[in-house]
Design a protein around this motif. Sequence first.
Motif, PDB file in Angstrom:
ATOM      1  N   TYR A  27     -31.054 -18.951 -34.198  1.00  0.00           N
ATOM      2  CA  TYR A  27     -30.068 -17.898 -33.940  1.00  0.00           C
ATOM      3  C   TYR A  27     -30.527 -16.955 -32.828  1.00  0.00           C
ATOM      4  CZ  TYR A  27     -27.080 -13.833 -34.978  1.00  0.00           C
ATOM      5  OH  TYR A  27     -26.205 -12.777 -34.894  1.00  0.00           O
ATOM      6  N   GLU A  28     -31.850 -16.708 -32.770  1.00  0.00           N
ATOM      7  CA  GLU A  28     -32.370 -15.732 -31.821  1.00  0.00           C
ATOM      8  C   GLU A  28     -33.837 -15.997 -31.529  1.00  0.00           C
ATOM      9  OE1 GLU A  28     -31.854 -11.954 -33.750  1.00  0.00           O
ATOM     10  OE2 GLU A  28     -33.192 -12.470 -35.389  1.00  0.00           O
ATOM     11  N   VAL A  29     -34.276 -15.531 -30.370  1.00  0.00           N
ATOM     12  CA  VAL A  29     -35.689 -15.569 -30.047  1.00  0.00           C
ATOM     13  C   VAL A  29     -36.397 -14.627 -31.028  1.00  0.00           C
ATOM     14  CG1 VAL A  29     -35.566 -13.719 -28.319  1.00  0.00           C
ATOM     15  CG2 VAL A  29     -37.321 -15.424 -28.135  1.00  0.00           C
ATOM     16  N   VAL A  30     -37.618 -14.969 -31.431  1.00  0.00           N
ATOM     17  CA  VAL A  30     -38.339 -14.135 -32.389  1.00  0.00           C
ATOM     18  C   VAL A  30     -39.735 -13.830 -31.848  1.00  0.00           C
ATOM     19  CG1 VAL A  30     -39.210 -13.910 -34.752  1.00  0.00           C
ATOM     20  CG2 VAL A  30     -37.100 -15.184 -34.318  1.00  0.00           C
ATOM     21  N   TRP A  31     -40.075 -12.556 -31.841  1.00  0.00           N
ATOM     22  CA  TRP A  31     -41.414 -12.094 -31.469  1.00  0.00           C
ATOM     23  C   TRP A  31     -42.171 -11.871 -32.771  1.00  0.00           C
ATOM     24  CZ3 TRP A  31     -44.161 -11.326 -27.055  1.00  0.00           C
ATOM     25  CH2 TRP A  31     -45.283 -10.507 -27.116  1.00  0.00           C
ATOM     26  N   VAL A  32     -43.298 -12.535 -32.928  1.00  0.00           N
ATOM     27  CA  VAL A  32     -44.155 -12.336 -34.086  1.00  0.00           C
ATOM     28  C   VAL A  32     -45.371 -11.564 -33.587  1.00  0.00           C
ATOM     29  CG1 VAL A  32     -45.433 -13.407 -35.974  1.00  0.00           C
ATOM     30  CG2 VAL A  32     -43.356 -14.515 -35.079  1.00  0.00           C
ATOM     31  N   ALA A  33     -45.469 -10.311 -34.016  1.00  0.00           N
ATOM     32  CA  ALA A  33     -46.552  -9.437 -33.557  1.00  0.00           C
ATOM     33  C   ALA A  33     -47.889  -9.868 -34.160  1.00  0.00           C
ATOM     34  CB  ALA A  33     -46.240  -7.991 -33.946  1.00  0.00           C
ATOM     35  N   ARG A  34     -48.962  -9.339 -33.621  1.00  0.00           N
ATOM     36  CA  ARG A  34     -50.307  -9.655 -34.128  1.00  0.00           C
ATOM     37  C   ARG A  34     -50.443  -9.320 -35.610  1.00  0.00           C
ATOM     38  NH1 ARG A  34     -51.438  -7.728 -28.843  1.00  0.00           N
ATOM     39  NH2 ARG A  34     -52.472  -9.317 -27.599  1.00  0.00           N
ATOM     40  N   ASP A  35     -49.744  -8.282 -36.048  1.00  0.00           N
ATOM     41  CA  ASP A  35     -49.847  -7.880 -37.455  1.00  0.00           C
ATOM     42  C   ASP A  35     -48.884  -8.652 -38.361  1.00  0.00           C
ATOM     43  OD1 ASP A  35     -47.351  -6.767 -36.949  1.00  0.00           O
ATOM     44  OD2 ASP A  35     -47.982  -4.692 -37.274  1.00  0.00           O
ATOM     45  N   GLY A  36     -48.151  -9.626 -37.797  1.00  0.00           N
ATOM     46  CA  GLY A  36     -47.250 -10.458 -38.590  1.00  0.00           C
ATOM     47  C   GLY A  36     -45.820  -9.967 -38.657  1.00  0.00           C
ATOM     48  N   ARG A  37     -45.543  -8.765 -38.176  1.00  0.00           N
ATOM     49  CA  ARG A  37     -44.163  -8.277 -38.175  1.00  0.00           C
ATOM     50  C   ARG A  37     -43.332  -9.082 -37.188  1.00  0.00           C
ATOM     51  NH1 ARG A  37     -44.742  -1.782 -37.995  1.00  0.00           N
ATOM     52  NH2 ARG A  37     -46.970  -2.009 -38.288  1.00  0.00           N
ATOM     53  N   THR A  38     -42.066  -9.294 -37.541  1.00  0.00           N
ATOM     54  CA  THR A  38     -41.189 -10.077 -36.673  1.00  0.00           C
ATOM     55  C   THR A  38     -40.066  -9.211 -36.117  1.00  0.00           C
ATOM     56  OG1 THR A  38     -39.808 -10.800 -38.525  1.00  0.00           O
ATOM     57  CG2 THR A  38     -41.666 -12.226 -37.916  1.00  0.00           C
ATOM     58  N   TYR A  39     -39.683  -9.525 -34.895  1.00  0.00           N
ATOM     59  CA  TYR A  39     -38.615  -8.814 -34.199  1.00  0.00           C
ATOM     60  C   TYR A  39     -37.738  -9.866 -33.540  1.00  0.00           C
ATOM     61  CZ  TYR A  39     -41.967  -5.057 -34.792  1.00  0.00           C
ATOM     62  OH  TYR A  39     -42.850  -4.158 -35.333  1.00  0.00           O
ATOM     63  N   GLY A  40     -36.462  -9.882 -33.885  1.00  0.00           N
ATOM     64  CA  GLY A  40     -35.566 -10.899 -33.362  1.00  0.00           C
ATOM     65  C   GLY A  40     -34.648 -10.393 -32.284  1.00  0.00           C
ATOM     66  N   GLY A  41     -34.144 -11.333 -31.489  1.00  0.00           N
ATOM     67  CA  GLY A  41     -33.134 -11.033 -30.491  1.00  0.00           C
ATOM     68  C   GLY A  41     -33.622 -10.073 -29.422  1.00  0.00           C
ATOM     69  N   ALA A  42     -32.798  -9.086 -29.116  1.00  0.00           N
ATOM     70  CA  ALA A  42     -33.113  -8.122 -28.064  1.00  0.00           C
ATOM     71  C   ALA A  42     -34.403  -7.375 -28.354  1.00  0.00           C
ATOM     72  CB  ALA A  42     -31.954  -7.133 -27.902  1.00  0.00           C
ATOM     73  N   GLN A  43     -34.683  -7.112 -29.614  1.00  0.00           N
ATOM     74  CA  GLN A  43     -35.923  -6.406 -29.940  1.00  0.00           C
ATOM     75  C   GLN A  43     -37.141  -7.298 -29.735  1.00  0.00           C
ATOM     76  OE1 GLN A  43     -36.136  -2.965 -30.374  1.00  0.00           O
ATOM     77  NE2 GLN A  43     -34.127  -3.454 -29.527  1.00  0.00           N
ATOM     78  N   GLY A  44     -36.964  -8.597 -29.895  1.00  0.00           N
ATOM     79  CA  GLY A  44     -38.036  -9.532 -29.579  1.00  0.00           C
ATOM     80  C   GLY A  44     -38.341  -9.519 -28.086  1.00  0.00           C
ATOM     81  N   ILE A  45     -37.295  -9.507 -27.279  1.00  0.00           N
ATOM     82  CA  ILE A  45     -37.464  -9.453 -25.829  1.00  0.00           C
ATOM     83  C   ILE A  45     -38.078  -8.109 -25.427  1.00  0.00           C
ATOM     84  CG2 ILE A  45     -36.260  -9.457 -23.599  1.00  0.00           C
ATOM     85  CD1 ILE A  45     -36.448 -12.225 -24.969  1.00  0.00           C
TER      86      ILE A  45
END
Length: 132
Positions: free
Chosen positions: A55-73
């Motif tokens: 559904y969206e690009v996902v940023w997985v931070a070093r601490d394991g938190r995930t941020y999808g879509g525009a927040q991932g970018i």
Amino acid sequence: MSFRERPVLVYDGDCGFCTASVRFLERRVPTSAEVVAFQFADLGSLGIDAEQASYEVVWVARDGRTYGGAQGIARLLVDAGKLWRPLGMVAMVPPFRWLAHGLYRLVANNRYRLPGGTPACALPPGQRPGSG
């Protein structure tokens, strides 16, 4: 919470537009992140599932938190530093956060119509050719 050496950017490797966009980012936006198509990622260990990753690009931070879509970018841009960092920071605060989300969804929902996109981009992962 598990910590990783580097953040991870997960994208839809079956989508031509997504792959072309990631290749562009890799050439132009320096990041410390590991960039991986969700089809080749251990999604469980990243704390995401195939539905979100398609559904969206996902940023997985070093601490394991995930941020999808525009927040991932936005997180990717902050990680890149230099001139990219302020752009990422702006995209994290309202009202720019809302605008970034709307623009991201507009592009993501129409990715099969964009350059590099294919009709398969419009299908859910289970219905794509070769998904079995």
